[in-house]
Write an enzyme that holds these catalytic residues in place. Structure first.
Site, PDB file in Angstrom:
ATOM      1  N   MET A 216       0.840  -1.196   0.000  1.00 22.88           N
ATOM      2  CA  MET A 216       0.000   0.000   0.000  1.00 22.88           C
ATOM      3  C   MET A 216       0.877   1.248   0.000  1.00 22.88           C
ATOM      4  O   MET A 216       1.717   1.417   0.892  1.00 22.88           O
ATOM      5  CB  MET A 216      -0.943  -0.001   1.207  1.00 22.88           C
ATOM      6  CG  MET A 216      -2.035  -1.059   1.128  1.00 22.88           C
ATOM      7  SD  MET A 216      -3.140  -1.043   2.560  1.00 22.88           S
ATOM      8  CE  MET A 216      -2.126  -1.926   3.764  1.00 22.88           C
ATOM      9  N   VAL A 217       0.683   2.080  -0.998  1.00 26.35           N
ATOM     10  CA  VAL A 217       1.511   3.262  -1.181  1.00 26.35           C
ATOM     11  C   VAL A 217       1.408   4.198   0.025  1.00 26.35           C
ATOM     12  O   VAL A 217       0.320   4.447   0.544  1.00 26.35           O
ATOM     13  CB  VAL A 217       1.100   4.016  -2.474  1.00 26.35           C
ATOM     14  CG1 VAL A 217       1.888   5.312  -2.617  1.00 26.35           C
ATOM     15  CG2 VAL A 217       1.333   3.123  -3.693  1.00 26.35           C
TER      16      VAL A 217
ATOM     17  N   ASN B 218      -6.807 -11.575  -3.497  1.00 27.00           N
ATOM     18  CA  ASN B 218      -6.843 -10.220  -2.940  1.00 27.00           C
ATOM     19  C   ASN B 218      -8.120  -9.503  -3.382  1.00 27.00           C
ATOM     20  O   ASN B 218      -8.484  -9.551  -4.541  1.00 27.00           O
ATOM     21  CB  ASN B 218      -5.594  -9.460  -3.407  1.00 27.00           C
ATOM     22  CG  ASN B 218      -5.597  -7.986  -3.024  1.00 27.00           C
ATOM     23  OD1 ASN B 218      -5.231  -7.148  -3.827  1.00 27.00           O
ATOM     24  ND2 ASN B 218      -5.989  -7.663  -1.811  1.00 27.00           N
ATOM     25  N   GLY B 219      -8.787  -8.858  -2.411  1.00 24.17           N
ATOM     26  CA  GLY B 219      -9.948  -8.043  -2.749  1.00 24.17           C
ATOM     27  C   GLY B 219     -11.122  -8.265  -1.822  1.00 24.17           C
ATOM     28  O   GLY B 219     -11.616  -9.383  -1.675  1.00 24.17           O
TER      29      GLY B 219
ATOM     30  N   CYS C 173      -1.076  -1.842 -10.478  1.00 20.90           N
ATOM     31  CA  CYS C 173      -1.414  -0.472 -10.085  1.00 20.90           C
ATOM     32  C   CYS C 173      -1.980   0.311 -11.270  1.00 20.90           C
ATOM     33  O   CYS C 173      -1.334   0.412 -12.315  1.00 20.90           O
ATOM     34  CB  CYS C 173      -0.190   0.241  -9.536  1.00 20.90           C
ATOM     35  SG  CYS C 173      -0.541   1.935  -9.012  1.00 20.90           S
TER      36      CYS C 173
ATOM     37  N   LYS D 204       2.164  -9.347  -8.902  1.00 23.19           N
ATOM     38  CA  LYS D 204       0.774  -9.087  -8.538  1.00 23.19           C
ATOM     39  C   LYS D 204       0.073  -8.457  -9.733  1.00 23.19           C
ATOM     40  O   LYS D 204       0.558  -7.473 -10.292  1.00 23.19           O
ATOM     41  CB  LYS D 204       0.709  -8.160  -7.321  1.00 23.19           C
ATOM     42  CG  LYS D 204      -0.699  -7.879  -6.794  1.00 23.19           C
ATOM     43  CD  LYS D 204      -0.626  -7.136  -5.462  1.00 23.19           C
ATOM     44  CE  LYS D 204      -2.021  -6.954  -4.856  1.00 23.19           C
ATOM     45  NZ  LYS D 204      -2.766  -5.847  -5.491  1.00 23.19           N
TER      46      LYS D 204
END
Length: 326
Positions: free
Chosen positions: A12-13, A208-209, A110, A149
């Site tokens: 996570m940025v 993921n999600g 991303c 990813k």
């Protein structure tokens, strides 16, 4: 690194720095991804041993800016996620950090403009030959495990086809975010399309999600067939999501996060950004806590705001031999 039956903190940025990673690990995360760092940036860094902090820092040349910080405590579980669009450059960047991390991951999901415009992130999804080049170059030249990813493509068949091609490069695992590039966070993750990938591959797939509480972990496992689960926003809001006995009170988690930021000398902007994200999920930045957070100009201010003055003074005394600094 074994990627079967793992709970994973997502990259996570701006918030996936050392304190949040260690916090998630404390609460049960088996693997923790750092925030994406662009290959160009890490190549402009010097690797330094920070004896005061007990950390390994990658510091931008000619500055005191730490691009990536890690420590021995997370050596066997931290994944360095890299943004790249070039195989040779990716390898040079990976070689700089490889001995300090458990794995190298290439970001191919991303959708942000800064990534896509640089040919990185989700821009790679339409360039399978380049994906193959990057991943095979890393695999052939690194002893460290390599993963990537991705997001879902336009059709389930397209996603499966790309996933199969990625598997052939020899990567150790593949993380799949169950959204397509145009999807927004409010759009439901398509767990059924992750299931298509799981059934087509023999390597571990990390699903993921839309994992927002511990019970969602079993739900996504059952829906997708994946044994490993990656958590993003749910872990940002309350990192104790990984605890099978249930989440700890949000206020307790916030304080523990700040203590780790103090201990590991985390960047003030990153610390405030993470705390803002936590607050916005449960409350509002216009309330007194949020206003005080925004006005804070030092770690000392944050320690006072969250009742951690004594701990802050203790760390300062231990690290510098002086009382609290500002």
């Amino acid at each position: 690194m074994d990627y079967h039956n793992k709970l994973v903190l997502a990259p996570m940025v701006r918030v996936g720095t050392l304190p949040l990673r260690l916090l998630a690990a404390q609460y049960g995360a088996d693997i923790t991804y750092g925030e994406e760092i662009i290959d160009h940036r890490i190549l402009k860094c010097d690797r330094t041993l920070n004896e005061l902090n007990g950390t390994t820092d990658f510091v931008e040349k000619g500055t005191e800016v730490v691009a990536f910080r890690t420590c021995d405590q997370e050596r066997n579980q931290v994944v360095f996620q890299m943004g790249t669009s070039d195989a040779v450059r990716a390898l040079s960047a990976a070689q700089l950090v490889a001995k300090d991390v458990a794995a190298i991951d290439v970001n191919m999901g991303c959708p942000k403009a800064f990534s896509v415009q640089g040919g990185m992130g989700s821009a790679l999804l339409s360039k399978p030959d380049l994906i193959h080049d990057i991943l095979t170059t890393l695999r052939r030249n690194l002893s460290t495990p390599v993963t990537c990813k991705i997001r879902l493509l336009k059709s389930p068949n397209d996603t499966v086809e790309l996933a199969r091609r990625i598997e052939k490069t020899g990567v150790s695992a593949l993380a799949v975010h169950g959204r397509k590039v145009p999807d927004r966070p409010r759009d439901p993750a398509k767990w059924n399309e992750i299931a298509d990938v799981v059934s087509a591959l023999s390597i571990p797939v990390i699903a993921n999600g839309d994992v927002f509480e511990y019970n969602d972990i079993q739900r996504i496992k059952s829906a997708t067939g994946a044994t490993s689960v990656m958590v993003a926003r749910g872990a940002l809001w309350n990192a104790s999501i990984f605890l099978p006995e249930g989440e700890l009170p949000y206020e307790e988690v916030k304080r523990e996060y700040l203590r780790k930021c103090i201990l590991w000398d985390n960047d003030l902007k990153s610390t405030k950004q993470t705390l803002r994200e936590m607050i916005m999920h449960y409350s509002c930045l216009e309330f007194p806590e949020g206003k005080a957070l925004n006005k804070s100009e030092s770690m000392a201010d944050l320690a006072e705001l969250y009742g951690q003055e004594e701990y802050y003074q203790f760390v300062c005394k231990t690290r510098f031999g002086v009382d609290g600094y500002r």
